[in-house]
Design an enzyme around this catalytic site. Structure first.
Site, PDB file in Angstrom:
ATOM      1  N   CYS A  91       0.851  -0.973  -0.448  1.00  0.00           N
ATOM      2  CA  CYS A  91       0.371   0.088   0.211  1.00  0.00           C
ATOM      3  C   CYS A  91       0.910   1.785  -0.455  1.00  0.00           C
ATOM      4  CB  CYS A  91      -0.728   0.185   1.110  1.00  0.00           C
ATOM      5  SG  CYS A  91      -1.951   1.439   1.552  1.00  0.00           S
TER       6      CYS A  91
ATOM      7  N   CYS B 120       3.768   9.617 -39.262  1.00  0.00           N
ATOM      8  CA  CYS B 120       5.238   9.007 -40.087  1.00  0.00           C
ATOM      9  C   CYS B 120       5.473   9.909 -40.831  1.00  0.00           C
ATOM     10  CB  CYS B 120       4.579   7.854 -41.482  1.00  0.00           C
ATOM     11  SG  CYS B 120       6.027   6.812 -41.702  1.00  0.00           S
TER      12      CYS B 120
END
Ligand SMILES: Cc1cc2nc3c(=O)[nH]c(=O)nc-3n(C[C@H](O)[C@H](O)[C@H](O)COP(=O)(O)OP(=O)(O)OC[C@H]3O[C@@H](n4cnc5c(N)ncnc54)[C@H](O)[C@@H]3O)c2cc1C
Ligand SMILES: Cc1cc2nc3c(=O)[nH]c(=O)nc-3n(C[C@H](O)[C@H](O)[C@H](O)COP(=O)(O)O)c2cc1C
Ligand code: SF4
Ligand code: SF4
Ligand code: SF4
Lengths: 422, 447
Positions: free
Chosen positions: A135, A353
């Protein structure tokens, strides 16, 4: 039909889907309904000394209208009285004897407290114990939770205390708030843990309210680092899991995979990378217990399709496919190909691209639709266009090997071969 | 029953003329739809918008919560982006080109999203543009329609003082007086005109008609340049016997009345014949039906394949319960006591393609007769031939001829919109207004 039966450290459950230790498993009425919905097991919400929670407690990362990509909480361990929890656990075990009941524990940091907690838990008839060393908030400040998990020596010591009295299997839940989970895993195995589970939540700030300038969740004008989980953490969890599956010592004990699992697909991926079963929290918190139906059904269909009869048959099969970079085959080369019949001319491949990768897509302007084609000699096979393309199988990556034989980087260097031609 | 008004209750009329494309009720709906947009590069939707609105950008701005930016993106390309979002025949423009169509899926609701941002901007009176300080140049704009307003806004932005002369008492042109009432309300037209002119530097003088109250020569003298955005005029005559009978009306005036009076005051017949199949014909037919006409029959010379309206518009008329007679042309209207009673039509067949590329209708010599009590003529509009010719403007059958920079044969006189193209869409008129503003700025040596 595939058999979904699971046995984790001998703890049986009708399917490999457990609910992780969290609000879904914090009381009898939830857990009964979870079992009715079909969950194979639960890890009961972490028990320890009494705590007090605040409000608010949760916040999320949403993305492009999709809610809960990531989930963040600042809750502590169970804030209900220990005795009520124990009583309810006992009752649930009696009502659903075929389901796995694991109890998560986080005792005060001394041997006596741990001994007492373990014994009390065993008295309920629970089938296993999970140690919460993970935790990341609230408990750390009290010397518990992640602060135990982050220090292998302390973790080992606590596991040793537990193992002195434990009669039922003990799973240690690891924190991801470390650069590697392997040292802690090795230490707790040395300390005697029977199994591992991971990941617990990752420390995070999910966002800030741009009007109040207070990060979320807002507790009276202030916030704290929370614990992050949900779909966004899956890739990180899978990476940590793989490092355990590849480690000689860690891989000797079974692992319960946790972190961002919301579908049977995610679950299969965890299992392929070495977890014997899986635990789920956020996805149940988003949609309720009913999600388990498709998890079981999808898993079963996939197993049938692939010819797997039991879960053990495919656990860990992908581990061997994760190697080191320098062992990758440099002669393997792929080139994108656009199926013009499927293309909807959105231009996303082109601009991705063109702006950010290798300028390997050709554009032929039209009205209103442009035509996009791949410049094969320029394409480096990075996958970017295929990733952004909205049409399935419109862009495929086709294999054009540089040379027939396998060649890795070490050998490449040894031979003094030329570097990039781009 | 014959021709009469007040056929329906107020409630029925309100329902029949309520917004045909209601807006998003909540931000969530808009954001959900905005997130469906995949944000195309060099987007086909943008290329298919006559004003080239950057659609993916304004949609992305909705999903990021930047509504102000979204509205600015729209208005900077199309100052009538609010009205356009309600009246554009998007099925043949932006939405028709959306890449989702190529996957056989519903295109993004671009117009509805556009309406979302612009609606908020107009309602909140956001000031999204700052006009440059006045540079002393003055331009006269004739016509406060979409072309005139777009031109005026673009000029004022650059510091020019614009005076608009408008013959009607309201702005908006056919947006106010022509477009179907279930698309835009007079109220929304007014708000839009106010919003556009709120930039300042635009003075609209209503009830000032070119050729009557003012002359072009005067304007040329008093102003540094003139823009003519006068639209097209009256409906084309059918030139058949019986056209002057009571009950024969042209669609433009029928709609004009509808847009300027209470619906309950507009008369329609029991049996209405609408001549034509363009957008105006559809609007006349659907609105007759919505006013309570019992039977509405649309008559067209060619077949459904050659129809000038879009499928969406035709479907609207079908849904409203109109009927259709294809391959028929009106020949004569027969009256009784001066009132239209029967319509005689010639049956047509398709011949060779004509100049428009569509197969031309050819008379078969056969006729048929139908009972009518009202005939609405919507066989096209004709330009203001007389006004244009009198002003010595070079024209083509009344359609003003212009150069690439939107200038007419008269120095310093520019034109655009329906007055030039003979009648297209609002969005085309807006672009024409922008183009002319650019031409005027160059002409005046500004920027
Ligand atoms: C019935 C009908 C329905 C239509 N529906 C649609 C639709 O749904 N969607 C769509 O996009 N388009 C529609 N259109 C077309 C659209 O309305 C026009 O293309 C557009 O309004 C043209 O703009 P404009 O500024 O060129 O001309 P107009 O809108 O015609 O504006 C010309 C203005 O000049 C004024 N004017 C004319 N002569 C003079 C003069 N001598 N002196 C001073 N002022 C003058 C007029 O009063 C008018 O205000 C429709 C047209 C009609 C007729
Ligand atoms: C609100 C909340 C409370 C949690 N409480 C605990 C806890 O008490 N003990 C524990 O071991 N893990 C706790 N967790 C972590 C979950 O068990 C789980 O490890 C983590 O959420 C990752 O899984 P997920 O991505 O499926 O949610 C909690 C998580 C959430 C969201
Ligand atoms: S991303 Fe895919 S669909 Fe879009 S243009 Fe490229 S290949 Fe065509
Ligand atoms: S102005 Fe009309 S055509 Fe252009 S994007 Fe908007 S709705 Fe589409
Ligand atoms: S074409 Fe469709 S999906 Fe693409 S940007 Fe335009 S609205 Fe969005």
């Amino acid at each position: 039909m595939a058999n979904l039966q699971s046995s984790f450290l001998g703890i049986k459950s009708p399917n490999p889907f457990w609910l992780a230790s969290a609000p879904p498993t914090d009381k009898k009425i939830n857990v009964l309904r979870a079992f009715e919905a079909g969950w194979g097991g639960v890890v009961w919400k972490t028990l320890g000394s009494q705590v007090k929670n605040v409000s608010s407690r949760y916040s999320t990362l949403d993305y492009n209208g999709q809610k809960v990509m990531g989930f963040n909480n600042i809750e502590l361990i169970s804030d209900r009285p220990l005795e009520i929890n124990l009583k309810e656990i006992r009752e649930v075990v009696r009502e659903f004897p075929d389901r796995a009941m694991i109890v998560s524990l986080m005792a005060d940091n001394d041997r006596k407290s741990w001994h007492e907690m373990v014994k009390k838990t065993e008295d309920t008839g629970a089938h296993g114990i999970e140690l919460n060393f993970g935790c990341p908030h609230g408990m750390v400040e009290r010397g518990m939770g992640a602060s135990v998990g982050q220090d292998p020596e302390i973790a080992k010591m606590v596991v040793e205390w537990v193992m002195e009295v434990a009669k039922i299997p003990v799973i240690t839940k690891l924190t991801p708030n470390v650069h590697s989970v392997v040292p802690a895993a090795q230490a707790v195995i040395a300390g005697g843990t029977n199994g591992l589970s991971l990941i617990n939540t990752i420390q995070s700030v999910t966002g800030i309210d741009l009007d109040t300038l207070v990060p979320n969740p807002n507790v009276g004008g202030k916030s704290v680092f929370g614990g992050y989980c949900g779909p966004a953490v899956k890739p990180i969890a899978l990476k940590f899991l793989t490092t355990l599956s590849q480690d000689k010592i860690a891989k000797q004990v079974p692992i319960s995979g946790i972190g961002g699992i919301s579908t049977w697909r995610d679950a299969v991926e965890f299992m392929l990378l070495g977890s014997s079963n899986v635990q789920v929290c956020t996805s149940a918190m988003h949609y309720g217990f009913r999600i388990v139906r498709d998890m079981c059904d999808g898993l079963s269909n996939w197993m049938d399709e692939k010819g797997y009869k039991t879960i053990d048959e495919f656990v860990g099969l992908s581990v061997q496919n994760v190697t080191r970079w320098e062992e990758l085959d440099i002669n393997y080369h792929i080139i994108a190909n656009i199926d013009q019949d499927k293309c909807i001319h959105c231009g996303l491949c082109y601009i991705a691209c063109e702006d950010t990768s290798h300028q390997s897509i050709n554009i032929e302007r039209g009205n209103p639709y442009n035509k996009y084609t791949i410049k094969e000699e320029e394409c480096v096979g990075c996958n970017l266009c295929k990733i952004v393309c909205p049409v399935n199988d419109c862009i495929t990556m086709e294999e054009h090997r540089k040379a027939p034989e396998y060649l890795n980087w070490i050998e490449f260097q040894k031979r003094g071969l030329p570097l990039n031609d781009h | 029953m014959g021709i009469k008004n007040n056929r329906l209750s107020t409630e029925e009329l309100v329902a029949n003329f309520s917004d045909i494309h209601p807006p998003f009720e909540h931000a969530e709906g808009a954001i959900l739809e905005a997130n469906r947009c995949i944000n195309c590069y060099d987007a086909p939707c943008t290329k298919s918008c006559p004003t080239s609105i950057d659609v993916p950008l304004f949609i992305k701005q909705i999903s990021s919560g930047n509504i102000k930016g979204s509205a600015r993106t729209i208005f900077s390309s199309n100052i009538m982006g609010g009205g356009c979002s309600k009246v554009c025949p998007v099925e043949k423009l932006c939405e028709g080109a959306c890449v989702y169509n190529l996957r056989e899926e519903e295109p993004i609701s671009i117009a509805k999203l556009q309406r979302y941002s612009t609606g908020i901007a107009i309602h909140e009176k956001w000031k999204l543009f700052e006009r440059k300080p006045s540079n002393g140049k003055k331009v006269a704009v004739v016509g406060a329609g979409p072309a005139g307003l777009a031109c005026a806004h673009a000029l004022s932005l650059q510091g020019i003082d614009v005076t608009i002369f408008e013959k009607e008492e309201k702005g908006g042109g056919l947006m106010t007086y022509g477009v179907a009432a279930y698309k835009v309300t007079p109220q929304s037209c007014k708000e839009e005109v106010d919003y556009i002119t709120s930039i300042g530097g635009i003075d609209i003088q209503y009830k000032k008609e070119l050729g009557k109250d003012i002359t072009l020569a005067e304007l040329q003298k008093k102003y540094n340049a003139v823009f003519l955005g006068i639209g097209v005029g009256v409906a084309r005559e059918l030139s058949i016997p019986g056209e002057d009978l009571e009950g024969v009306e042209d669609a433009i005036s029928f709609i004009y009345n509808l847009r300027t009076n209470d619906y309950s005051k507009i008369s329609v017949g029991d049996k209405v014949a609408v001549i034509g199949m363009g957008m105006t014909a559809i609007d006349a037919a659907t609105q007759s039906k919505r006013l309570g006409a019992k039977e509405v029959t649309m008559i067209y010379r060619r077949t459904e394949n050659e129809k000038p309206c879009t499928d969406v518009e035709l479907d609207l008329a079908k849904l409203d319960g109109c009927s259709f007679i294809w391959l028929a042309a009106p020949k004569e209207i027969i009256g009784e006591n001066g009132k239209a009673k029967k319509l005689i039509c010639t049956k047509m067949k398709l011949g060779e393609p004509d100049a428009s590329g569509r197969r031309a209708p050819v008379d078969t010599g056969e006729t048929f007769t139908m009972d009518v009590d009202m005939v609405i003529k919507a066989a096209g509009q004709i330009p203001f031939e007389e006004l244009v010719a009198k002003s010595e403007l070079k024209n083509n059958g009344g359609k003003i001829s212009i150069t690439k920079s939107a200038e007419t044969n008269l120095k310093g006189v520019f034109a655009g919109g329906d007055a030039v193209n003979g009648g297209k869409e609002v969005v085309d008129a807006v672009q024409a207004g922008k183009d002319a503003a650019k031409g005027i700025l160059t002409y005046l040596g500004i920027k």
